[in-house]
Design a protein around this motif. Structure first.
Motif, PDB file in Angstrom:
ATOM      1  N   GLY A  59      -0.403  18.177   1.087  1.00 60.18           N
ATOM      2  CA  GLY A  59       1.051  18.286   1.061  1.00 60.18           C
ATOM      3  C   GLY A  59       1.723  17.131   1.751  1.00 60.18           C
ATOM      4  N   GLU A  60       1.213  16.781   2.950  1.00 60.18           N
ATOM      5  CA  GLU A  60       1.905  15.809   3.785  1.00 60.18           C
ATOM      6  C   GLU A  60       1.669  14.366   3.357  1.00 60.18           C
ATOM      7  OE1 GLU A  60       1.940  19.540   6.123  1.00 60.18           O
ATOM      8  OE2 GLU A  60       0.802  18.592   4.545  1.00 60.18           O
ATOM      9  N   TRP A  61       0.509  14.052   2.832  1.00 61.38           N
ATOM     10  CA  TRP A  61       0.210  12.664   2.465  1.00 61.38           C
ATOM     11  C   TRP A  61       0.420  12.388   0.980  1.00 61.38           C
ATOM     12  CZ3 TRP A  61       0.173   8.540   5.252  1.00 61.38           C
ATOM     13  CH2 TRP A  61      -0.433   7.363   4.816  1.00 61.38           C
ATOM     14  N   LEU A  62       0.369  13.451   0.148  1.00 64.37           N
ATOM     15  CA  LEU A  62       0.484  13.251  -1.295  1.00 64.37           C
ATOM     16  C   LEU A  62       1.763  13.851  -1.870  1.00 64.37           C
ATOM     17  CD1 LEU A  62      -3.203  14.038  -2.387  1.00 64.37           C
ATOM     18  CD2 LEU A  62      -2.182  11.811  -1.905  1.00 64.37           C
ATOM     19  N   LEU A  63       1.910  15.175  -1.767  1.00 69.43           N
ATOM     20  CA  LEU A  63       2.995  15.830  -2.492  1.00 69.43           C
ATOM     21  C   LEU A  63       4.365  15.581  -1.860  1.00 69.43           C
ATOM     22  CD1 LEU A  63       1.231  19.228  -3.292  1.00 69.43           C
ATOM     23  CD2 LEU A  63       1.271  17.117  -4.628  1.00 69.43           C
ATOM     24  N   GLY A  64       4.461  15.721  -0.524  1.00 70.94           N
ATOM     25  CA  GLY A  64       5.736  15.465   0.139  1.00 70.94           C
ATOM     26  C   GLY A  64       6.199  14.038  -0.028  1.00 70.94           C
ATOM     27  N   PRO A  65       5.367  13.041   0.301  1.00 70.48           N
ATOM     28  CA  PRO A  65       5.779  11.661   0.088  1.00 70.48           C
ATOM     29  C   PRO A  65       6.093  11.330  -1.367  1.00 70.48           C
ATOM     30  CG  PRO A  65       3.970  11.731   1.645  1.00 70.48           C
ATOM     31  CD  PRO A  65       4.135  13.122   1.116  1.00 70.48           C
ATOM     32  N   GLN A  66       5.315  11.903  -2.307  1.00 70.45           N
ATOM     33  CA  GLN A  66       5.624  11.624  -3.707  1.00 70.45           C
ATOM     34  C   GLN A  66       7.000  12.162  -4.074  1.00 70.45           C
ATOM     35  OE1 GLN A  66       3.267  13.595  -6.682  1.00 70.45           O
ATOM     36  NE2 GLN A  66       4.065  12.345  -8.347  1.00 70.45           N
ATOM     37  N   ALA A  67       7.313  13.399  -3.626  1.00 71.94           N
ATOM     38  CA  ALA A  67       8.621  13.981  -3.936  1.00 71.94           C
ATOM     39  C   ALA A  67       9.744  13.183  -3.299  1.00 71.94           C
ATOM     40  CB  ALA A  67       8.668  15.437  -3.469  1.00 71.94           C
ATOM     41  N   VAL A  68       9.568  12.797  -2.024  1.00 73.16           N
ATOM     42  CA  VAL A  68      10.604  12.015  -1.342  1.00 73.16           C
ATOM     43  C   VAL A  68      10.727  10.629  -1.965  1.00 73.16           C
ATOM     44  CG1 VAL A  68      11.149  10.860   0.837  1.00 73.16           C
ATOM     45  CG2 VAL A  68      10.510  13.275   0.829  1.00 73.16           C
ATOM     46  N   GLY A  69       9.587  10.034  -2.316  1.00 72.33           N
ATOM     47  CA  GLY A  69       9.621   8.715  -2.926  1.00 72.33           C
ATOM     48  C   GLY A  69      10.361   8.698  -4.243  1.00 72.33           C
ATOM     49  N   GLN A  70      10.303   9.788  -4.975  1.00 73.86           N
ATOM     50  CA  GLN A  70      10.969   9.856  -6.275  1.00 73.86           C
ATOM     51  C   GLN A  70      12.398  10.364  -6.188  1.00 73.86           C
ATOM     52  OE1 GLN A  70       8.150  12.293  -8.501  1.00 73.86           O
ATOM     53  NE2 GLN A  70       7.377  10.484  -9.551  1.00 73.86           N
ATOM     54  N   TYR A  71      12.667  11.307  -5.255  1.00 73.59           N
ATOM     55  CA  TYR A  71      13.947  12.013  -5.287  1.00 73.59           C
ATOM     56  C   TYR A  71      14.745  11.935  -3.996  1.00 73.59           C
ATOM     57  CZ  TYR A  71      11.567  13.994  -9.327  1.00 73.59           C
ATOM     58  OH  TYR A  71      10.887  14.148 -10.506  1.00 73.59           O
ATOM     59  N   GLY A  72      14.183  11.362  -2.936  1.00 71.76           N
ATOM     60  CA  GLY A  72      14.909  11.292  -1.674  1.00 71.76           C
ATOM     61  C   GLY A  72      14.695  12.542  -0.824  1.00 71.76           C
ATOM     62  N   PHE A  73      15.308  12.543   0.368  1.00 67.55           N
ATOM     63  CA  PHE A  73      15.092  13.623   1.337  1.00 67.55           C
ATOM     64  C   PHE A  73      15.964  14.852   1.064  1.00 67.55           C
ATOM     65  CE2 PHE A  73      13.688   9.908   3.785  1.00 67.55           C
ATOM     66  CZ  PHE A  73      12.483  10.364   4.257  1.00 67.55           C
ATOM     67  N   VAL A  74      17.223  14.640   0.704  1.00 67.27           N
ATOM     68  CA  VAL A  74      18.159  15.755   0.583  1.00 67.27           C
ATOM     69  C   VAL A  74      17.761  16.645  -0.594  1.00 67.27           C
ATOM     70  CG1 VAL A  74      20.565  16.406   0.190  1.00 67.27           C
ATOM     71  CG2 VAL A  74      20.017  14.433   1.631  1.00 67.27           C
ATOM     72  N   GLY A  75      17.680  17.931  -0.359  1.00 67.45           N
ATOM     73  CA  GLY A  75      17.265  18.876  -1.380  1.00 67.45           C
ATOM     74  C   GLY A  75      15.773  19.119  -1.404  1.00 67.45           C
ATOM     75  N   VAL A  76      15.002  18.238  -0.758  1.00 67.23           N
ATOM     76  CA  VAL A  76      13.558  18.395  -0.638  1.00 67.23           C
ATOM     77  C   VAL A  76      13.182  18.816   0.781  1.00 67.23           C
ATOM     78  CG1 VAL A  76      11.342  17.178  -0.695  1.00 67.23           C
ATOM     79  CG2 VAL A  76      13.031  16.768  -2.492  1.00 67.23           C
TER      80      VAL A  76
END
Length: 498
Positions: A59-76
């Protein structure tokens, strides 16, 4: 509620009554005169570190960074915080049962109607089905390849999979070389998690501007609609693998038994090959309702809360914040966004552009450590759950292994290693991780209710309160929603789109 009669106490259905014995004092378990700050960290705390080692991973090294990298912090970010808070409460409730009975949760589920013939094999199947895909192992293999060759692996390369299999063998060797398996995992995670968090703080302080630190923190505490374009599978995976594994967190909480927390001290543990043979009880032990035992229970419960909130929750939040702000910086540096194929090595490649080969190698080492700590906990956890379930429910197996669970544990680990080695050739690592994470959310549809059933029937001092039960229902609603949405998306159209 049922009460103990004689030397046993009935709890639930289809399993033997619990024996009744006094709770040990923490000092007796840990072999110290008193539990001060030094003894707390040296001896008493630790099982949550195994969970945290798994947590700071997929979650912390793959999924979270991938989501933030694509969509930003707000809402995630707020999804991350809510998930971590709910899972910490859930972990405490799972561990409450372990401390009060000495039974691993997979064994305790067999006490819930209609009985062990349904819940025990179903639970083993769900855990293995969720994690056997091996995405965590394949991602670690990608990191090792990049570290060895100085470049990210080409698409479809075989060597990263070979490295993934080699790391599975390393897990086998760590457990085989241990005297007590849980203690070996604790010590390994003290080293790995400590090194990971310290290194991430130093790298982030060096490369991430304050504005992105603030953006990450603000995203964590700002409720907002999910960003447009994020899929139900991505968001459900992020919720499922933030902190640990949502509805399936229970598969790690049996380590409190092996640590000797509460009645776990009376039941036994799984030894490594170097350890002495130990007789692990097939059924649990609980304590009588009297003032002395109630006072001891409060001491154990305070240790549990310290372990969970002080180490697991704080570590999980840092473990998500630090990699995600680093990913945000990597996206800014490279002008690109991570994909499923390159997210395990994306940060390292971006940092090399801006800061040279040294940070490239540092980021790769961090990634390998993070993903290997996950690999260590998940692989061992699947073997442990199956061993606990088989040992507790099969008199024939206990006779076959002559009461020594190691005779099942290690052969099954080798079988599982071969199966995972085959499966991890079938898909991209991150897509395998997303599958596992959404399967974890499946457990939230029913395990919270099994916990409510069990924990309301414990000795009075150990019983869960009404607000604990409310929080378990919130786990059901939050993670269950993401699982249902994931299934709807898989077979047609999601119930909710963003």
């Amino acid at each position: 509620m049922t009460e103990e009669t004689g030397q046993t106490r009935p709890l639930g259905v289809s399993r033997p009554d619990l024996a009744v014995d006094d709770l040990p004092e923490p000092e007796e378990v840990f072999g110290v005169r008193r539990i001060g700050p030094k003894e707390l960290f040296k001896y008493a705390l630790g099982p949550s570190l195994i969970a945290l080692g798994i947590s700071i991973g997929s979650g912390e090294w793959l999924l979270g960074p991938q989501a933030v990298g694509q969509y930003g912090f707000v809402g995630v970010g707020w999804v991350i915080v809510v998930s971590a808070v709910l899972q910490t409460f859930y972990n405490i409730e799972c561990s409450r049962y372990v401390m009060a009975t000495g039974e691993a949760p997979v064994v305790g589920w067999g006490r819930v109607p209609p009985g062990y013939l349904l819940w025990v094999p179903l639970s083993v199947f769900i855990v293995i089905f969720a994690f056997i895909a091996g995405g965590w192992a394949a991602s670690a293999g990608q990191g090792v390849y990049a570290l060895v060759h100085g470049e990210v692996p080409p698409a479809g390369a075989e060597e990263p999979r070979i490295w993934a299999i080699a790391l599975l063998v390393l897990v086998f060797l760590i457990t085989a070389g241990a005297r007590r398996i849980s203690r070996a995992l604790e010590l390994a995670n003290w080293v790995m998690v400590g090194a990971i968090l310290v290194a991430l703080v130093l790298v982030d302080l060096f490369v991430v501007p304050f504005s992105q630190w603030w953006e990450g923190i603000r995203g964590f505490v700002t409720p907002a609609a999910p960003p447009a374009g994020i899929t139900a599978t991505q968001l459900g995976a992020l919720a499922g693998f933030t902190a640990l594994a949502s509805g399936l967190n229970w598969y790690v909480m049996g380590h409190y038994r092996d640590k000797g927390y509460g009645m776990g001290y009376r039941v036994g543990h799984i030894s490594g090959m170097r350890g002495g043979r130990t007789q692990m009880l097939a059924s649990g032990v609980t304590f009588p309702d009297d003032p002395d035992n109630n006072a001891r229970w409060r001491r154990w419960y305070r240790l549990l809360l310290t372990d969970m909130w002080g180490i697991f929750f704080v570590g999980a939040m840092l473990g998500m914040l630090l990699p995600t702000i680093l990913m945000a910086r990597a996206v800014e540096i490279s002008g690109k966004t991570p994909t499923q194929a390159n997210v395990p090595t994306f940060v390292a490649s971006a940092l090399e552009q801006e800061h040279g080969r040294v940070l490239f190698n540092v980021a790769l080492v961090l990634g390998v450590l993070i993903l290997f700590s996950t690999q260590l906990g998940i692989f061992e956890g699947m073997v442990r759950v199956t061993t606990d379930a088989a040992h507790a429910t099969s008199p024939r197996l206990r006779a076959l292994v002559e009461g020594d669970p190691r005779r099942f544990y290690y052969p099954f680990m080798l079988v599982l290693l071969v199966i995972i080695a085959i499966i991890l050739h079938l898909a991209l690592p991150v897509s395998l991780v997303q599958w596992s994470a959404n399967m974890s959310n499946l457990g939230a549809l029913f395990y919270p209710f099994l916990l409510i059933y069990l924990n309301r029937r414990l000795p009075r001092a150990a019983r869960s309160r009404w607000y604990h039960q409310v929080i378990l229902v919130l786990n059901f609603l939050f993670f269950g929603f993401f699982f249902v949405n994931f299934i709807a998306d898989l077979v047609g159209n999601p119930l909710v789109t963003f």
